[in-house]
Design a protein around this motif. Structure first.
Motif, PDB file in Angstrom:
ATOM      1  N   VAL A  39       0.859  -1.183   0.000  1.00 36.09           N
ATOM      2  CA  VAL A  39       0.000   0.000   0.000  1.00 36.09           C
ATOM      3  C   VAL A  39       0.895   1.234   0.000  1.00 36.09           C
ATOM      4  CG1 VAL A  39      -1.829   1.243   1.232  1.00 36.09           C
ATOM      5  CG2 VAL A  39      -1.739  -1.266   1.317  1.00 36.09           C
ATOM      6  N   VAL A  40       0.550   2.221  -0.826  1.00 34.71           N
ATOM      7  CA  VAL A  40       1.277   3.485  -0.843  1.00 34.71           C
ATOM      8  C   VAL A  40       0.357   4.574  -0.307  1.00 34.71           C
ATOM      9  CG1 VAL A  40       2.469   5.198  -2.250  1.00 34.71           C
ATOM     10  CG2 VAL A  40       2.669   2.762  -2.818  1.00 34.71           C
ATOM     11  N   ASP A  41       0.759   5.158   0.834  1.00 33.65           N
ATOM     12  CA  ASP A  41       0.026   6.248   1.486  1.00 33.65           C
ATOM     13  C   ASP A  41      -1.344   5.797   1.998  1.00 33.65           C
ATOM     14  OD1 ASP A  41       2.079   8.105   1.191  1.00 33.65           O
ATOM     15  OD2 ASP A  41       1.376   8.778  -0.760  1.00 33.65           O
ATOM     16  N   CYS A  42      -1.896   6.605   2.887  1.00 35.41           N
ATOM     17  CA  CYS A  42      -3.214   6.297   3.453  1.00 35.41           C
ATOM     18  C   CYS A  42      -3.742   7.578   4.084  1.00 35.41           C
ATOM     19  CB  CYS A  42      -3.098   5.180   4.492  1.00 35.41           C
ATOM     20  SG  CYS A  42      -4.692   4.570   5.065  1.00 35.41           S
ATOM     21  N   GLY A  43      -4.314   8.438   3.240  1.00 38.06           N
ATOM     22  CA  GLY A  43      -4.663   9.778   3.675  1.00 38.06           C
ATOM     23  C   GLY A  43      -6.145   9.988   3.893  1.00 38.06           C
ATOM     24  N   LEU A  44      -6.461  11.166   4.387  1.00 38.33           N
ATOM     25  CA  LEU A  44      -7.859  11.548   4.617  1.00 38.33           C
ATOM     26  C   LEU A  44      -8.234  12.711   3.705  1.00 38.33           C
ATOM     27  CD1 LEU A  44      -7.718  14.413   6.314  1.00 38.33           C
ATOM     28  CD2 LEU A  44      -7.337  12.911   8.254  1.00 38.33           C
ATOM     29  N   ALA A  45      -9.512  12.996   3.665  1.00 39.91           N
ATOM     30  CA  ALA A  45     -10.037  14.172   2.970  1.00 39.91           C
ATOM     31  C   ALA A  45     -10.972  14.888   3.928  1.00 39.91           C
ATOM     32  CB  ALA A  45     -10.777  13.769   1.691  1.00 39.91           C
ATOM     33  N   PHE A  46     -11.215  16.159   3.640  1.00 41.42           N
ATOM     34  CA  PHE A  46     -12.164  16.908   4.451  1.00 41.42           C
ATOM     35  C   PHE A  46     -13.551  16.831   3.821  1.00 41.42           C
ATOM     36  CE2 PHE A  46      -8.038  18.776   5.535  1.00 41.42           C
ATOM     37  CZ  PHE A  46      -8.074  18.585   6.909  1.00 41.42           C
ATOM     38  N   GLY A  85      -3.177  10.838   7.093  1.00 36.10           N
ATOM     39  CA  GLY A  85      -4.189  11.164   8.095  1.00 36.10           C
ATOM     40  C   GLY A  85      -5.145  10.054   8.453  1.00 36.10           C
ATOM     41  N   ALA A  86      -5.328   9.075   7.565  1.00 31.69           N
ATOM     42  CA  ALA A  86      -6.281   7.983   7.850  1.00 31.69           C
ATOM     43  C   ALA A  86      -5.641   6.835   8.626  1.00 31.69           C
ATOM     44  CB  ALA A  86      -6.872   7.449   6.540  1.00 31.69           C
ATOM     45  N   LEU A  87      -4.328   6.858   8.787  1.00 29.94           N
ATOM     46  CA  LEU A  87      -3.655   5.717   9.418  1.00 29.94           C
ATOM     47  C   LEU A  87      -4.125   5.424  10.844  1.00 29.94           C
ATOM     48  CD1 LEU A  87      -0.030   6.111   8.045  1.00 29.94           C
ATOM     49  CD2 LEU A  87      -1.582   4.194   7.647  1.00 29.94           C
ATOM     50  N   PRO A  88      -4.393   6.421  11.702  1.00 25.33           N
ATOM     51  CA  PRO A  88      -4.889   6.083  13.044  1.00 25.33           C
ATOM     52  C   PRO A  88      -6.189   5.285  13.028  1.00 25.33           C
ATOM     53  CG  PRO A  88      -4.142   8.361  12.989  1.00 25.33           C
ATOM     54  CD  PRO A  88      -4.146   7.871  11.570  1.00 25.33           C
ATOM     55  N   TYR A  89      -6.956   5.378  11.963  1.00 23.67           N
ATOM     56  CA  TYR A  89      -8.189   4.602  11.836  1.00 23.67           C
ATOM     57  C   TYR A  89      -7.928   3.268  11.139  1.00 23.67           C
ATOM     58  CZ  TYR A  89      -9.971   9.291  12.745  1.00 23.67           C
ATOM     59  OH  TYR A  89     -10.196  10.527  13.288  1.00 23.67           O
ATOM     60  N   VAL A  90      -7.151   3.308  10.057  1.00 25.96           N
ATOM     61  CA  VAL A  90      -6.939   2.115   9.231  1.00 25.96           C
ATOM     62  C   VAL A  90      -6.066   1.087   9.949  1.00 25.96           C
ATOM     63  CG1 VAL A  90      -5.859   1.290   7.102  1.00 25.96           C
ATOM     64  CG2 VAL A  90      -7.328   3.323   7.060  1.00 25.96           C
ATOM     65  N   LEU A  91      -5.065   1.548  10.712  1.00 34.12           N
ATOM     66  CA  LEU A  91      -4.154   0.605  11.365  1.00 34.12           C
ATOM     67  C   LEU A  91      -4.827  -0.223  12.454  1.00 34.12           C
ATOM     68  CD1 LEU A  91      -0.908   2.759  11.593  1.00 34.12           C
ATOM     69  CD2 LEU A  91      -1.258   0.719  10.200  1.00 34.12           C
ATOM     70  N   LYS A  92      -6.018   0.175  12.867  1.00 34.20           N
ATOM     71  CA  LYS A  92      -6.755  -0.635  13.840  1.00 34.20           C
ATOM     72  C   LYS A  92      -7.183  -1.970  13.251  1.00 34.20           C
ATOM     73  CE  LYS A  92      -8.458   3.364  16.435  1.00 34.20           C
ATOM     74  NZ  LYS A  92      -9.643   4.180  16.807  1.00 34.20           N
ATOM     75  N   SER A  93      -7.412  -1.992  11.942  1.00 33.91           N
ATOM     76  CA  SER A  93      -7.847  -3.237  11.306  1.00 33.91           C
ATOM     77  C   SER A  93      -6.823  -3.774  10.303  1.00 33.91           C
ATOM     78  CB  SER A  93      -9.187  -3.019  10.577  1.00 33.91           C
ATOM     79  OG  SER A  93      -9.080  -1.983   9.612  1.00 33.91           O
ATOM     80  N   VAL A  94      -5.910  -2.910   9.843  1.00 34.70           N
ATOM     81  CA  VAL A  94      -4.865  -3.340   8.902  1.00 34.70           C
ATOM     82  C   VAL A  94      -3.526  -2.980   9.537  1.00 34.70           C
ATOM     83  CG1 VAL A  94      -4.031  -3.227   6.523  1.00 34.70           C
ATOM     84  CG2 VAL A  94      -6.445  -2.820   6.996  1.00 34.70           C
ATOM     85  N   ASN A  95      -3.168  -3.723  10.576  1.00 38.96           N
ATOM     86  CA  ASN A  95      -1.952  -3.411  11.337  1.00 38.96           C
ATOM     87  C   ASN A  95      -0.754  -4.125  10.727  1.00 38.96           C
ATOM     88  OD1 ASN A  95      -0.043  -2.689  13.195  1.00 38.96           O
ATOM     89  ND2 ASN A  95      -1.235  -3.273  14.986  1.00 38.96           N
ATOM     90  N   VAL A  96      -0.093  -3.440   9.814  1.00 39.60           N
ATOM     91  CA  VAL A  96       1.072  -3.973   9.115  1.00 39.60           C
ATOM     92  C   VAL A  96       2.217  -2.980   9.271  1.00 39.60           C
ATOM     93  CG1 VAL A  96      -0.323  -5.252   7.453  1.00 39.60           C
ATOM     94  CG2 VAL A  96       0.353  -2.902   6.935  1.00 39.60           C
ATOM     95  N   PRO A  97       3.466  -3.369   8.973  1.00 41.33           N
ATOM     96  CA  PRO A  97       4.578  -2.423   9.085  1.00 41.33           C
ATOM     97  C   PRO A  97       4.360  -1.175   8.228  1.00 41.33           C
ATOM     98  CG  PRO A  97       5.405  -4.663   8.846  1.00 41.33           C
ATOM     99  CD  PRO A  97       3.927  -4.734   8.621  1.00 41.33           C
ATOM    100  N   VAL A  98       4.772  -0.033   8.773  1.00 39.68           N
ATOM    101  CA  VAL A  98       4.642   1.247   8.086  1.00 39.68           C
ATOM    102  C   VAL A  98       6.041   1.819   7.861  1.00 39.68           C
ATOM    103  CG1 VAL A  98       3.704   3.573   8.174  1.00 39.68           C
ATOM    104  CG2 VAL A  98       2.404   1.670   9.161  1.00 39.68           C
ATOM    105  N   TYR A  99       6.362   2.131   6.609  1.00 33.21           N
ATOM    106  CA  TYR A  99       7.675   2.639   6.239  1.00 33.21           C
ATOM    107  C   TYR A  99       7.570   4.119   5.877  1.00 33.21           C
ATOM    108  CZ  TYR A  99       8.789  -2.348   5.677  1.00 33.21           C
ATOM    109  OH  TYR A  99       8.964  -3.705   5.879  1.00 33.21           O
ATOM    110  N   GLY A 100       8.471   4.930   6.442  1.00 34.47           N
ATOM    111  CA  GLY A 100       8.479   6.344   6.115  1.00 34.47           C
ATOM    112  C   GLY A 100       9.759   7.002   6.582  1.00 34.47           C
ATOM    113  N   THR A 101      10.004   8.198   6.096  1.00 38.97           N
ATOM    114  CA  THR A 101      11.190   8.940   6.507  1.00 38.97           C
ATOM    115  C   THR A 101      10.991   9.500   7.917  1.00 38.97           C
ATOM    116  OG1 THR A 101      10.287  10.829   5.314  1.00 38.97           O
ATOM    117  CG2 THR A 101      11.946   9.510   4.179  1.00 38.97           C
ATOM    118  N   ARG A 102      12.056  10.079   8.476  1.00 41.38           N
ATOM    119  CA  ARG A 102      12.062  10.452   9.897  1.00 41.38           C
ATOM    120  C   ARG A 102      10.956  11.453  10.238  1.00 41.38           C
ATOM    121  NH1 ARG A 102      16.484  13.346  10.949  1.00 41.38           N
ATOM    122  NH2 ARG A 102      16.410  13.054  13.208  1.00 41.38           N
ATOM    123  N   LEU A 103      10.840  12.515   9.469  1.00 40.75           N
ATOM    124  CA  LEU A 103       9.829  13.516   9.792  1.00 40.75           C
ATOM    125  C   LEU A 103       8.422  12.958   9.574  1.00 40.75           C
ATOM    126  CD1 LEU A 103       9.108  16.360  10.688  1.00 40.75           C
ATOM    127  CD2 LEU A 103       9.238  17.084   8.292  1.00 40.75           C
TER     128      LEU A 103
END
Length: 561
Positions: A39-46, A85-103
């Motif tokens: 999966v690449v990215d996992c964002g939210l919308a307003f 932005g959606a990761l705090p919701y999605v990771l509750k049911s799709v808890n897999v390793p998340v790769y990203g840079t430091r910031l």
């Protein structure tokens, strides 16, 4: 003669967007090969204007939940809300390793901590130039790009059938604040090797030329502070634009000002950026927002959220005199260091109007205080020229942006039959020679309302719109089904439909209709409450529409003893 064995069909790479197509935000891509999914990215919308009461919109990840044993990881291109932005919701049911840079992970950590997930999620830090292997099918290289947030990357995804380049969000900035220019050389090397698919952002595909450098704003901020030396300056910008905030702090220090930060996301991002070394703030330059009254107004700069007019943002609360630490005065200057995201124009206009009403000076929609973080047409052309893709899929934008990007690719000489403008959930299948559309996978939007995630759907939204437009009539009656009589009522309660005291005759007539309808049903021996309620609802709906040309929601409440 022995029968010749048929050659087994080759496995195919499957690519789909679960968000970010024909919309702004909610960016998420899925790549699948045999037993592996990444999966690449996992964002939210307003929310849109018609999503009454909704706080956030996140992607539907039903497909990932059903195939959780095959999902190898989530790769993040950068730390903007529309990508993480959606990761705090999605990771509750799709808890897999998340790769990203430091910031990127530093910003994400604060979100996960707020949601009690930080200790439950496997976060893996990568650096530009690193390559990670996910399952048997995928290896992914993180390539440095410039954007309106530090530590942004595009991805080179090697698969058994070819290389996919996912641009993330990018711009070509040859004078970046951090000194790190986009790694064009590496992209060119992939282009020479051969790129099967380019997935490239389209946000600024309608804009000709190049996007100006972030560094070009420095002189503008100097000018603002120089010409408004006697004012307190409040600057609203995107919380994740660390380089913008750094320039505001630098200019403030140059002109002898203290800087205070307000807005939860702004405080969080600045804190993370300072902790990780992405911001350099001189000692004593930053003060707590509660200490601003200790200094003369002309010595204060406030950096705040709310540049998009978000209700309950810090700037919104200032404008409507609801901020606990900041009270605006006619001696203040508010600078909106941003452009309106499509759909937010009304919200921004509302804040600007209120600021003017308070006598505040406002600097908005003027040159010199904002540059985009997204590639314009010439930069998009450069991405295509470097990667030379066999197949192109425009991503990240409304439909007009995607189509404009398609035309740009055709101008670059790419085969129109190899350009695919897809909606969310549509699947592209690849082997080494061919690409084709291959149906759809579940995709859509999940609405977040308070603590509720997904419990508000189209039916609830329809009811909310109905209530907001025509109001509610509650019909309350008590009956004795054994005797077939009405014991009390019916009483009618109006909310948002008409003011009862000014419509007594109509409401009395409606009460009579409801009473006759219930009595008729009881006389006919009807004992199904749903049938009685439906009859009341139908009769009153017809009556009120005849009288008012409005259709209030009718809510019958029939009680029995």
């Amino acid at each position: 003669m022995a029968r010749k064995k048929k050659k087994a069909p080759a496995s195919r790479l499957r690519v789909a967007m679960l968000g970010g197509q024909s919309e702004i935000g909610k960016n998420i891509a899925v790549l699948e090969y045999e037993n592996d999914i990444i999966v690449v990215d996992c964002g939210l919308a307003f929310p849109d204007d018609d999503m009454l009461g909704i706080d956030l919109v996140i992607p539907d990840v039903t497909y990932l939940e059903k195939n959780i044993d095959r999902v190898r990881g989530i790769l993040l291109t950068h730390g903007h809300e529309d990508h993480i932005g959606a990761l705090p919701y999605v990771l509750k049911s799709v808890n897999v390793p998340v790769y990203g840079t430091r910031l990127t992970l530093g910003i994400l950590e604060r979100k996960l901590e707020e949601n009690g997930l930080l200790q439950k999620v496997d976060l893996r830090t990568v650096y530009p130039g690193d390559t990670v292997t996910l399952g048997d099918a995928f290896s992914v290289e993180f390539i440095h790009v410039n954007h309106s947030i530090a530590d942004a990357c595009c991805l080179a995804i090697r698969t058994p059938v070819g290389t996919v380049i996912h641009s993330g969000d990018f711009k070509l900035d040859v004078s970046p604040i951090d000194g790190e220019v986009m790694d064009l050389t590496r992209l060119g090397e992939y282009g020479r090797e051969g790129v099967l698919l380019l997935m490239c952002e389209s946000t600024n595909a309608e804009r000709p030329g190049y996007t100006p450098s972030e560094k070009s704003l420095a002189s503008s901020f100097d000018h603002i502070f120089m010409t408004n030396y006697d004012k307190r300056v409040i600057i609203a910008t995107f919380s994740s634009n660390v380089h913008r905030v750094q320039q505001i702090i630098d200019a403030s220090v140059k002109f002898g000002r203290k800087v205070a930060v307000t807005g939860r996301s702004m405080v969080g991002v600045v804190s993370a950026a300072m902790k990780l070394g992405y911001m350099d703030v001189p000692d004593g330059a930053l003060i707590d927002i509660t200490d601003i009254s200790k200094y003369p107004a002309e010595m204060i700069t406030i950096v705040t959220t709310g540049s998009q007019g978000e209700p309950m943002s810090a700037l919104y609360r200032m404008a409507f005199a609801d901020h606990s630490q900041v009270s605006l005065t006619p001696g203040d200057l508010v600078v909106l260091s941003s452009h309106a995201i499509p759909g937010n124009e009304k919200l921004i206009g509302k804040i600007i109007n209120e600021l003017y009403r308070r006598g505040v000076s406002v600097y908005h929609d003027e040159g010199g205080v904002h540059v985009s973080g997204h590639a314009c047409q010439e930069e998009l052309k450069l991405m295509h020229a470097l990667t030379k893709p066999k197949v192109f899929m425009p991503i990240h934008g409304e439909y007009r942006h995607l189509m404009q990007h398609k035309e740009l690719a055709e101008f670059m000489g790419e085969d129109p039959s190899h350009i695919f403008v897809c909606e969310i959930g549509q699947v592209l299948e690849f082997d080494e020679e061919t690409c084709r559309r291959a149906g759809t996978i579940p995709a859509g939007r999940v609405l977040v309302d308070g603590f509720g995630v997904g419990d508000v759907g189209n039916i609830v939204l329809r009811d909310r719109r109905h209530l907001s437009q025509d109001g509610l009539i509650a019909v309350v009656a008590t009956v004795d089904p054994g005797e077939g009589v009405i014991l009390s009522g019916p009483d009618l309660v109006s909310r948002g439909f008409v003011y009862v005291r000014e419509a007594e005759d109509m409401m009395e007539e409606a009460r009579t209709i409801a009473k006759d309808t219930i009595a008729d049903a009881l006389d006919r021996g009807v004992t199904e409450w749903t049938e009685i309620k439906a009859a009341v609802k139908d009769e009153l709906s017809r009556f009120f529409y005849t009288k008012t040309k409005r259709k209030p929601m009718i809510l019958p409440v029939i009680m029995n003893v």
